[in-house]
Design a protein around this motif. Structure first.
Motif, short mmCIF file in Angstrom:
data_model
loop_
_atom_site.label_atom_id
_atom_site.label_comp_id
_atom_site.label_asym_id
_atom_site.label_seq_id
_atom_site.Cartn_x
_atom_site.Cartn_y
_atom_site.Cartn_z
N UNK A 1 50.40 34.14 47.67
CA UNK A 1 49.64 33.01 47.13
C UNK A 1 48.86 33.43 45.90
N UNK A 2 48.57 32.47 45.07
CA UNK A 2 47.64 32.69 43.97
C UNK A 2 46.38 31.88 44.25
N UNK A 3 45.22 32.39 43.78
CA UNK A 3 43.96 31.67 44.01
C UNK A 3 43.77 30.57 42.97
N UNK B 1 35.95 36.62 43.99
CA UNK B 1 36.38 36.02 42.72
C UNK B 1 35.37 34.96 42.27
N UNK B 2 34.98 34.09 43.22
CA UNK B 2 34.05 33.01 42.87
C UNK B 2 32.70 33.61 42.44
N UNK C 1 43.03 35.25 36.96
CA UNK C 1 43.42 35.26 35.54
C UNK C 1 42.23 34.94 34.64
N UNK C 2 41.34 34.05 35.13
CA UNK C 2 40.14 33.74 34.35
C UNK C 2 39.34 35.02 34.12
N UNK D 1 41.35 42.91 36.75
CA UNK D 1 42.48 42.01 36.99
C UNK D 1 42.26 41.06 38.16
N UNK D 2 41.26 41.35 38.98
CA UNK D 2 41.07 40.50 40.16
C UNK D 2 41.93 40.94 41.32
#
Ligand code: GAP
Length: 463
Positions: free
Chosen positions: A85-87, A122-123, A102-103, A113-114
């Motif tokens: 999955x991607x976030x 991430x958030x 990516x942000x 890169x996350x």
């Protein structure tokens, strides 16, 4: 050396017939591309060069071409159905949709890169570092949702659950599920590797940067099986081997770097991972992933299929599931990298002292779409002989014939598409059976007999 932008390169590649936007006459299909007459040759040559070094010339490795459609259970076993999955995150203000990792990657110019960060991390990073929406500048995001990247379809006439199949998101699993077959039929002893080149499909949320991130792409993957405990040694071996391969193709060393993953960034099954990155106009981007994947994949397939995938090592009679080192790279990314490395606009001084600029692609001869251009000096006098030579030489290497415009213009045309050698057919050819062979890079010409051309060019194509 001219630094070309991505937009300039995309326009150049379209104009010359390397890459066209997909389905263009119907308004296109976002982020799909077609490889034109020059692009298909270049792409085939990239794949051929990889196959030469990773399969044909390797003492260890053999090849495979497995199906794109596989039993759904393959993807259940590997965790792709639940975890590939991607976030996904949306800007609440302008509704733009992003990949949260990516942000962060774009915000830090590729430094972070996350990878390995949880959705909460991430958030938190987005808000702590004020990573605003690149479209409207707001800092107001939705929660992260998981978005599965696999393309789903149905096999057969019934569109029900039982008939669901997926387009493979990587070629690797075709190798793992054939491990036993390959080991038994080739009688290969560990360590050995299996290489495969083929299409993969991912429903990327944010494709882009021309052919860098697309939904349909080709991968060149090697799964290298080794004895547990030796994997780091092999990981180091393949890490360097991949880097050297890129250099041998003419990729600029000062634009390449290794990015070793920190322990907290590693996938849970990996004990070492490196990306080889290339400095694209938008910053460093992943070109090649090299991962030591332990016995994760074979073990998952053994557990899920119930088939034993262990190996009896004849050197000490031990039985184990081999560990795997996997160098995996996208064909389109290598192609983009070699184009950025090869493209130049050179300033030349003409005989009368005036300045001129020539566009030239310094592609390695093994990658060049055409190896030789065959050019009659004067069409009405020399075309028949030139076409005769085209018929002869094209049995040995890819040639192009061009009889339009003056000879100087035709040389420049070939420089711009990377043809390393241009043969001029003139009165001397008719009288003495000789031709002049012009070198794209030095622009020097040498005269040789028509027969000498074949070994002369063939020697340049040894790789
Ligand atoms: N089997 C491991 C694997 O697939 P990955 O890092 O997801 O690993 C490997 O992909 C390589 O495939 C990347 O380094 C990149 O070169 C290429 N690749 C992945 N996704 C791509 C995409 N959407 N478009 C073009 N190339 C892609």
């Amino acid at each position: 050396m001219k630094e070309i932008t991505l937009e300039e390169l995309a326009a150049f590649m379209k104009e010359q017939g390397f890459v066209y936007p997909g389905s263009e006459i119907y308004g296109g299909l976002a982020n799909s591309f077609d490889f034109g007459p020059l692009g298909v040759e270049l792409k085939n040559n990239v794949k051929k060069a990889w196959w030469e070094k990773f399969v044909k010339q390797s003492r260890y490795n053999v090849g495979l071409d497995s199906s794109i459609l596989m039993n759904k259970e393959v993807w259940v076993a590997t965790g792709h159905i639940t975890s590939f999955n991607d976030p996904l995150i949306d800007c609440k203000k302008c509704k733009s949709r992003y990949r949260a990792d990516k942000l962060i990657e774009d915000f830090t110019n590729g430094e972070i890169t996350g990878d390995g960060m949880s959705n909460d991390d991430l958030v938190k990073y987005l808000y702590d570092h004020k990573v605003v929406c690149p479209n409207c500048g707001a800092l107001d995001y939705t929660d992260i949702r998981k978005f599965n990247l696999m393309f789903k379809t149905h096999q057969g006439v019934l569109e029900d659950n039982k008939n669901e199949v997926y387009l493979r998101p990587e070629t690797a699993q075709g190798i793992f599920v054939n491990f036993k077959n390959i080991q038994r039929t080739t009688r290969k002893k560990v360590p050995f590797g299996v290489g495969q080149v083929g299409k993969s499909f991912r429903n990327e949320i944010t494709p882009g940067n021309f052919i860098f991130r697309v939904r349909e792409f080709e991968q060149m993957e090697l799964e290298f099986f080794c004895k547990p405990g030796t994997e780091i040694e092999w990981f180091q071996y393949w890490r360097k081997y991949c880097f050297d391969f890129l250099l041998s193709l003419g990729v600029k060393e000062d634009k390449l770097r290794y990015r070793d993953h920190d322990p907290e960034e590693l996938a849970f099954y990996s004990n070492a991972t490196t990306d080889i990155e290339f400095k694209f106009p938008w910053g460093f981007g992943e070109l090649w992933g090299i991962a030591s994947r332990t016995d994760y994949d074979l073990k998952a397939h053994q557990t899920h299929s119930g088939e034993a995938l262990d190996y009896l090592d004849p050197t000490d009679n031990s039985k184990y599931i081999p560990y795997v080192v996997e160098p995996s790279v996208g064909v389109e990314r290598v192609l983009l990298t070699v184009m950025f490395s090869a493209y130049d606009e050179e300033e030349l001084t003409k005989a009368d002292g005036s300045k001129d600029v020539r566009t030239v692609l310094h592609l390695h001869p093994v990658l060049a779409p055409y190896k030789v251009a065959i050019l009659p000096l004067i069409k009405k006098n020399h075309a028949d002989k030139a076409l005769e030579l085209f018929d002869l030489y094209s049995k040995y290497f890819t040639c192009v014939y061009d009889e339009t415009a003056n000879i100087g213009k035709r040389y420049r045309r070939q420089d711009a598409i990377g043809t390393p050698y241009a043969i001029c057919v003139d009165d001397e050819t008719l009288a003495n059976n000789t031709v002049t062979v012009r070198n794209r890079d030095t622009m020097e010409q040498v005269t040789m007999s028509v027969d000498e051309v074949i070994p002369y060019i063939q020697e340049k194509l040894v790789f």
